[in-house]
Design an enzyme around this catalytic site. Structure first.
Site, PDB file in Angstrom:
ATOM      1  CG  ASN A 110      -0.411   0.747   2.392  1.00 54.36           C
ATOM      2  OD1 ASN A 110      -0.480   1.974   2.463  1.00 54.36           O
ATOM      3  ND2 ASN A 110       0.177   0.020   3.347  1.00 54.36           N
ATOM      4  CG  PHE A 114      -0.812   9.063   6.913  1.00 52.83           C
ATOM      5  CD1 PHE A 114      -0.660   7.701   7.101  1.00 52.83           C
ATOM      6  CD2 PHE A 114       0.110   9.915   7.518  1.00 52.83           C
ATOM      7  CE1 PHE A 114       0.377   7.187   7.862  1.00 52.83           C
ATOM      8  CE2 PHE A 114       1.151   9.410   8.293  1.00 52.83           C
ATOM      9  CZ  PHE A 114       1.290   8.044   8.461  1.00 52.83           C
ATOM     10  CB  SER A 177       3.568   5.499   7.249  1.00 50.69           C
ATOM     11  OG  SER A 177       3.153   5.385   5.895  1.00 50.69           O
ATOM     12  CG  ASN A 179       2.998   4.470   1.892  1.00 51.44           C
ATOM     13  OD1 ASN A 179       3.799   4.125   1.041  1.00 51.44           O
ATOM     14  ND2 ASN A 179       2.261   3.619   2.583  1.00 51.44           N
ATOM     15  CB  THR A 180       3.898  10.601   5.048  1.00 52.06           C
ATOM     16  OG1 THR A 180       2.527  10.195   5.041  1.00 52.06           O
ATOM     17  CG2 THR A 180       3.971  12.104   5.261  1.00 52.06           C
ATOM     18  CE  LYS A 211       2.035   0.221  13.041  1.00 51.50           C
ATOM     19  NZ  LYS A 211       0.664   0.048  12.533  1.00 51.50           N
ATOM     20  CG  ASN A 240       3.965   1.333   9.772  1.00 49.10           C
ATOM     21  OD1 ASN A 240       3.285   0.885   8.853  1.00 49.10           O
ATOM     22  ND2 ASN A 240       3.741   2.524  10.310  1.00 49.10           N
TER      23      ASN A 240
END
Length: 339
Positions: A110, A114, A177, A179-180, A211, A240
């Protein structure tokens, strides 16, 4: 083959993964209306973070991004639901497609980014869920708004903390994450320490956990653990998603087509367990460690608990195992723990 297996293989795999998720969300919400409350054997109860969890098994952040399915997820058997990741500023996330199945690996890739309607909007739904007579424990996962520069991250996290900590049973600070842009850089101690200290102070009596990514090396993991102890936080959520693509069974062309993003599911199991063991070597037993990554069966949950996890979460296997997944784990777990 179960009815869900047949449905998944013949129908759901033919549908875009994110669209299938939204279809599943409707089923989850209906479950909350028809059969509220978490049902699990009394022997599974866990006292942690100042709360009683009806079962150690819960749902990781990422599934209920906007806190709209809490009751339904509890009805399906999750003892706690970690909603989010929520950001101070509403954001659409990355361009679609952004969620992909790796069927041969029972994994997901993925790069959602967010996507959520913002902390303020979610606060009303969390408040309503808390008012229910029977509900799962509610964790709230917060992250940095994409439009906010990393240098201004603390103020951004504090907006979400002040809105959501009073409503959360625990608060999870997501700095891991992939993805940011720039987010994982917040795991460096010089940035992480002031961020966690500020969130801790703003959260008041609400327990705060951080996390972390599975891609940190063991020395860095021990460094985070030491920081968590020094700041008096409640614990660590490990882990994560990973940016690694090592050891996958899925053909290389399919993996390449999925592109960048975080990998979750069965391929993460070994590293997630390793990280748990590293944390338990250096953290005191009373400090909460939530283990997540590659958990599929009741035996997996029992293994994590035996390795020192306080609580265990899953997510990707929900996609592959179907709506009866958590209830099945809760049925099978007491016998495994009694051995």
């Amino acid at each position: 083959m179960t009815l869900y297996d047949a449905l998944y293989e013949r129908v759901l795999t033919k549908i875009d993964a994110e669209r299938a998720h939204h279809m599943g969300a409707m089923v989850v919400r209906a479950a909350g209306s028809l059969r509220p409350g978490v049902r699990a054997d009394a022997s599974l109860r866990v006292h942690a973070l100042g709360r009683e969890f009806p079962t150690p098994f819960g749902l990781a952040a990422g599934f209920d991004k906007d806190a709209s399915m809490i009751a339904g997820l509890g009805a399906l058997g999750f003892g706690h639901v970690e909603v989010g990741t929520l950001t101070a500023i509403p954001q659409p996330g990355n361009d679609r497609p952004r969620l992909f199945r790796l069927l041969a690996d029972k994994a997901l890739v993925n790069r959602m980014g967010f996507n959520n309607g913002g902390a303020a909007a979610a606060a009303d739904r969390i408040r309503a869920a808390r008012a229910a007579r029977s509900r799962p424990v509610i964790g709230v996962n917060i992250g940095k708004s994409r439009v906010v520069d990393v240098d201004d991250a603390i103020d951004d996290y504090l907006v979400s903390t002040r809105l959501l900590a009073p409503l959360a049973d625990y608060l999870a600070v997501n700095v891991s994450s992939p993805n940011t842009p720039g987010l994982r850089g917040l795991q460096d101690e010089e940035r992480l320490a002031p961020l966690l200290e500020a969130v801790r102070d703003a959260a008041g009596a609400t327990p705060v956990l951080v996390k972390i990514a599975p891609d940190l090396d063991d020395d860095a993991i021990e460094g985070v653990a030491a920081l968590v102890q020094r700041l008096g936080l409640a614990g660590v959520i490990a882990t994560n998603t990973t940016i690694s693509r090592d050891g996958l069974r899925t053909d290389a062309a399919t993996v390449e087509a999925a592109g960048a993003g975080g990998l979750s599911g069965a391929p993460l199991a070994a590293r997630s367990l390793e990280v748990l063991r590293v944390l338990r070597r250096v953290l005191p037993a009373e400090m909460c460690v939530i283990s997540v990554g590659g958990v599929t069966t009741a035996a997996d949950v029992a293994e994590r608990l035996a390795a020192g996890a306080t609580l265990v979460q899953g997510y990707s296997a929900f996609v592959y195992e179907g709506p009866g997944w958590a209830a099945r784990i809760n049925r099978e777990l007491p016998a495994l723990l009694a051995r």
